[in-house]
Motif scaffolding. Structure first.
Motif, short mmCIF file in Angstrom:
data_model
loop_
_atom_site.label_atom_id
_atom_site.label_comp_id
_atom_site.label_asym_id
_atom_site.label_seq_id
_atom_site.Cartn_x
_atom_site.Cartn_y
_atom_site.Cartn_z
N MET A 1 0.82 -1.21 0.00
CA MET A 1 0.00 0.00 0.00
C MET A 1 0.85 1.26 0.00
N GLY A 2 1.93 1.29 0.80
CA GLY A 2 2.83 2.43 0.84
C GLY A 2 2.19 3.64 1.49
N LEU A 3 2.98 4.73 1.53
CA LEU A 3 2.47 5.99 2.07
C LEU A 3 1.86 6.80 0.94
N ASP A 4 0.68 6.42 0.54
CA ASP A 4 -0.06 7.08 -0.52
C ASP A 4 -1.43 7.47 0.04
N PHE A 5 -1.74 8.77 0.02
CA PHE A 5 -3.00 9.25 0.58
C PHE A 5 -3.23 10.70 0.16
N VAL A 6 -4.39 11.22 0.52
CA VAL A 6 -4.69 12.64 0.32
C VAL A 6 -5.08 13.23 1.68
N ALA A 7 -4.32 14.21 2.15
CA ALA A 7 -4.67 14.91 3.38
C ALA A 7 -5.68 16.01 3.05
N ILE A 8 -6.69 16.14 3.90
CA ILE A 8 -7.80 17.07 3.66
C ILE A 8 -8.06 17.87 4.92
N ASP A 9 -8.35 19.16 4.73
CA ASP A 9 -8.77 20.00 5.86
C ASP A 9 -9.90 20.92 5.40
N PHE A 10 -10.96 20.99 6.20
CA PHE A 10 -12.07 21.90 5.93
C PHE A 10 -12.12 23.00 6.98
N GLU A 11 -12.59 24.17 6.57
CA GLU A 11 -13.02 25.22 7.49
C GLU A 11 -14.51 25.43 7.28
N VAL B 1 -0.12 12.83 -1.30
CA VAL B 1 1.14 12.18 -0.94
C VAL B 1 1.26 10.88 -1.72
N GLU B 2 2.38 10.72 -2.40
CA GLU B 2 2.67 9.51 -3.17
C GLU B 2 4.07 9.03 -2.81
N GLY B 3 4.16 7.79 -2.35
CA GLY B 3 5.45 7.25 -1.96
C GLY B 3 6.11 8.02 -0.85
N GLY B 4 5.32 8.59 0.05
CA GLY B 4 5.87 9.31 1.19
C GLY B 4 6.31 10.72 0.90
N LEU B 5 5.95 11.28 -0.26
CA LEU B 5 6.30 12.65 -0.63
C LEU B 5 5.05 13.43 -1.01
N VAL B 6 5.00 14.70 -0.60
CA VAL B 6 3.91 15.57 -1.04
C VAL B 6 4.16 15.93 -2.49
N THR B 7 3.28 15.48 -3.38
CA THR B 7 3.47 15.70 -4.81
C THR B 7 2.55 16.78 -5.37
N ALA B 8 1.53 17.16 -4.64
CA ALA B 8 0.63 18.22 -5.10
C ALA B 8 -0.13 18.77 -3.91
N GLN B 9 -0.49 20.03 -4.00
CA GLN B 9 -1.31 20.64 -2.96
C GLN B 9 -2.16 21.73 -3.59
N LEU C 1 5.99 10.96 11.33
CA LEU C 1 5.76 9.90 12.31
C LEU C 1 6.10 8.53 11.72
N ALA C 2 5.78 8.33 10.45
CA ALA C 2 6.14 7.07 9.81
C ALA C 2 7.65 6.87 9.82
N ARG C 3 8.39 7.94 9.54
CA ARG C 3 9.86 7.85 9.56
C ARG C 3 10.37 7.52 10.96
N ARG C 4 9.81 8.18 11.95
CA ARG C 4 10.32 8.00 13.31
C ARG C 4 9.99 6.64 13.90
N VAL C 5 8.87 6.07 13.50
CA VAL C 5 8.52 4.75 14.04
C VAL C 5 8.92 3.62 13.10
N GLY C 6 9.58 3.96 11.99
CA GLY C 6 10.09 2.94 11.08
C GLY C 6 9.02 2.20 10.31
N ARG C 7 7.99 2.92 9.88
CA ARG C 7 6.93 2.32 9.09
C ARG C 7 6.84 3.02 7.74
N ASP C 8 6.53 2.26 6.71
CA ASP C 8 6.41 2.88 5.39
C ASP C 8 5.13 2.45 4.68
N ASP C 9 4.12 2.11 5.47
CA ASP C 9 2.89 1.61 4.91
C ASP C 9 1.72 2.11 5.75
#
Length: 202
Positions: A1-11, A28-36, A170-178
């Motif tokens: 699955m990897g670190l692939d997701f979309v972070a969302i915030d509403f006001e 976020v794709e592969g643990g990097l912010v690729t678009a915002q 947090l993923a980096r600090r706890v050694g997780r990439d998924d």
């Protein structure tokens, strides 16, 4: 699955969860912010009142949204396209998930939200092992404890990017990439109605 997701915030414009007036997203794709991106929203007509308390928090007015805001219908279309096949991440996810669902319901939109996971929950679980307990787990407090870049709290796009960076750090600090390792219980399923949401905005 990897670190692939979309972070969302509403006001929101007022205490109604349907009163979305701004949204921010960070892909976020592969643990990097690729678009915002982020934009103002004209809340559904039944929830378009702007309360002073909310304006004091985020600085967005009815005039701002009338001049530059997209309709909720267009916003829902964009959200659906950007989260297609992806998990959504938010800080205090029950709030953001319920805003999306409530605005859909008020606008007569039958499509559901994305599945959500919560960085507030992740931080509460991770910090006892990484750091002394925090005084609270609000977005800005967690970001400061992780030494993330300064940001404008309650700017929806900045908040979304910061939530994304919390997951990455947090993923980096706890050694997780998924994502499944970070949230072994899995995401909260999509919803198509407002439901009952607990917890205050963070």
């Amino acid at each position: 699955m990897g670190l692939d997701f979309v972070a969302i915030d509403f006001e929101t414009a007022n205490s109604s969860r349907a009163s979305a007036c701004a949204v921010g997203l960070a892909v976020v794709e592969g643990g990097l912010v690729t678009a915002q991106q982020g934009w103002l929203i004209r809340p559904p007509a039944s929830a378009c009142r702007f309360e002073r308390r909310n304006i004091a928090i985020h600085g967005i007015t009815a005039a701002d949204c009338a001049a530059r805001g997209l309709t909720w219908t267009e916003t829902a279309r964009r959200l659906e396209a950007m989260t297609d096949g992806r998990v959504a991440v938010a800080h205090n996810a029950p709030f953001d998930r319920s805003v999306w669902a409530a605005a859909n319901a008020e606008s007569g939109i039958a499509t559901g939200t994305a599945p959500f996971v919560c960085t507030l929950d992740l931080a509460r679980r991770a910090f006892p092992h990484l750091h002394r307990p925090l005084p609270n787990y609000k977005l800005d407090t967690v970001a400061m404890a992780l030494a993330l870049p300064a940001f404008h709290h309650h700017d929806a796009e900045d908040d979304a990017v910061t939530a994304a960076m919390i997951v990455i750090e947090l993923a980096r600090r706890v050694g997780r990439d998924d994502m499944a390792q970070l949230w072994p219980g899995g995401p909260t399923p999509p919803v198509t109605s407002p439901g009952r949401c607990t917890g205050a905005r963070s």
